[in-house]
Design an enzyme around this catalytic site. Structure first.
Site: not given
Ligand code: UGA
Length: 441
Positions: A35, A154, A253, A260
């Site tokens: 890496k 995210r 969804g 996370c």
């Molecule tokens: C999430 C948090 O949003 C970040 O703030 C945090 O830093 C991160 O976890 C972490 O702990 O490292 P992430 O896992 O990258 O970030 O993704 P998100 O964009 O939050 O989405 C998470 C999941 O929720 C996805 O599967 C997405 O499809 C789902 N989701 C999100 C929904 O089903 N509906 C929504 O309205 C939003």
């Protein structure tokens, strides 16, 4: 400032590159030699928009380098970020051994004052543990401070979120560490919350638990919408105008995935348990999330009547758009369940197919979304990539054996789908039912 980052996953890489870009001298360290060799040549281990350009620029301008020698990084940084993995154990407690190992290494190799910052998501009181490990292993009288600085980025927007965060949380136990962290973050314009270490650790878990609960909340409302023939998109819109609620994270969804929310919400339940608290709300959040995937499979099964032998086209595999990450992706459960019933899966994802091959068996992959549609008995949408919203629906209709789309992400408007002559089934909205699938011969 001299900064070192140990661990070059999503959080570590975003941290190294952004701090280098802000003018610090940064070393990123990882025990994975391959890496590190790749990174020094500009080869990214993950797909993350904007990351490659930023890494290359900062390497070229000599503010950033990568090493597989943690000792070198420990000697270099006045501030050392611990960004190693905190994966779940089998019982969902957080595996802290990687953080603890790095703490021992820091203790054994530090020769001057260090601010040791844990950025990975960890249970409350990890800061106390890290402090004790360093005290027990330092051997000499070297001064140090432990800081909690949780990361809120995210995946898919890691660079953007690190450069322009909603807030920066810093948990400290000394004035000296507080001043150093304030100076380091000075160029980033965002509210800075300075607190004690345990509160900072809890802010991270509480934030993820809240967001996961928000998603399960709207998914449960979506179920009621389905039963009462209402429209969850309208309900979310109507709720979202209330500033106290806000429209974000109210997209119904197939449930949340990724590395996370599933693990952090389970870990938070375990943390609460240790303090003797039964976290019923978060348990329900997780249960609803599991049901969401099961309900989707039920929808596919009841629409196709008999899945056995049916060709099922799948668009989208990653747990969300703009990432190739397949960890805890709802697509895995859905595809495997349909395969158990004898369904034949054809799939396309703009970025995640290579990683999908490591976790899914017997899937035919295509480099073109239209090829997935050719001769399929139905098309499933499992990730809301923007390019799927722009597809030529007439072409899809002509390629599918039956014009049936089951959309787990609500990317199309049901009325448009009716006009195009599709049967269209989505989440928390009325089904558009046209031509029914033919029974399996
Ligand atoms: C999430 C948090 O949003 C970040 O703030 C945090 O830093 C991160 O976890 C972490 O702990 O490292 P992430 O896992 O990258 O970030 O993704 P998100 O964009 O939050 O989405 C998470 C999941 O929720 C996805 O599967 C997405 O499809 C789902 N989701 C999100 C929904 O089903 N509906 C929504 O309205 C939003």
């Amino acid at each position: 400032m001299k900064v070192s980052v140990i661990g070059t996953g999503y959080v570590g890489l975003a941290t190294t590159t952004v701090f280098a870009d802000l003018g610090n001298e940064v070393i990123g360290a990882d025990i994975d030699k391959g890496k590190i060799e790749g990174l020094n040549k500009g080869i990214m281990p993950i797909f993350e928009p904007g990351l490659k350009e930023l890494v290359e620029r900062n390497i070229k301008e000599k503010r950033l380098r990568f090493t597989h020698n943690n000792k070198e990084a420990i000697e270099h940084g006045e501030v050392i970020f611990i960004c190693v993995g905190t994966p779940p154990k089998e019982n969902w407690e957080t595996e802290l051994k990687y953080v603890e190992n790095v703490a021992v290494e820091i203790a054994k190799n530090m020769k001057s004052y260090k601010v040791i910052v844990h950025k990975s998501t960890v249970p409350v009181e990890t800061g106390d543990k890290v402090k004790k490990i360093i005290e027990d292993n330092a051997g000499r009288n070297v001064e140090f401070d432990v800081v909690s600085n949780p990361e809120f980025l995210r995946e898919g927007t890691a660079v953007e979120d690190t450069l322009h965060p909603d807030r920066i949380v810093v948990g400290v136990g000394s004035e000296k560490a507080k001043e150093i962290m304030k100076k380091l973050y000075e160029p980033i314009k965002a509210p800075l919350i300075i607190t004690d270490i345990r509160s900072a650790e809890l802010i991270k878990h509480a934030s993820n638990a809240f967001l996961a609960t928000k998603i399960s909340f709207i998914n449960s409302v979506a179920k009621i919408c389905e039963l009462s023939e209402a429209d969850v998109e309208k309900v979310a819109e109507g709720m979202g105008y209330d500033k106290r609620i806000a429209r974000d994270f109210l997209n119904a969804g197939i449930g949340y995935g990724g590395f996370c929310f599933p693990k952090d919400s389970q870990a938070f339940i375990k943390i609460a348990e240790k303090y003797g608290y039964d976290y019923k709300l978060l348990k329900a959040t997780n249960e609803i999330n599991e049901e969401q995937k099961k309900n989707f499979v039920k929808k596919v099964k009841s629409t196709l009547k008999d899945v056995s032998g049916k060709k099922i086209g799948v668009l989208g595999l990653s747990f969300k758009p703009n990432t190739d990450d397949m960890r805890f992706a709802p697509s895995i459960y859905i595809i495997e369940e349909l395969q158990k019933e004898g369904g034949k899966i054809k799939a396309y994802d703009p970025e995640a197919m290579e990683k999908a091959k490591e976790v899914l068996n017997d899937v035919e992959y295509y480099k073109d979304p239209y090829k997935v549609c050719e001769g399929a008995d139905c098309l499933l949408i499992l990730t809301e990539w923007n390019e799927f919203k722009e597809l030529d629906l007439e072409k899809i209709k002509s390629l599918l054996k039956i014009p049936l789309i089951i959309d787990g992400r609500n990317i199309y408007n049901p009325e448009d789908m009716r006009k195009h002559g599709f049967s269209y089934i989505s989440i928390g909205r009325k089904d558009v039912l046209g031509i029914r699938p033919a029974p399996t011969p």
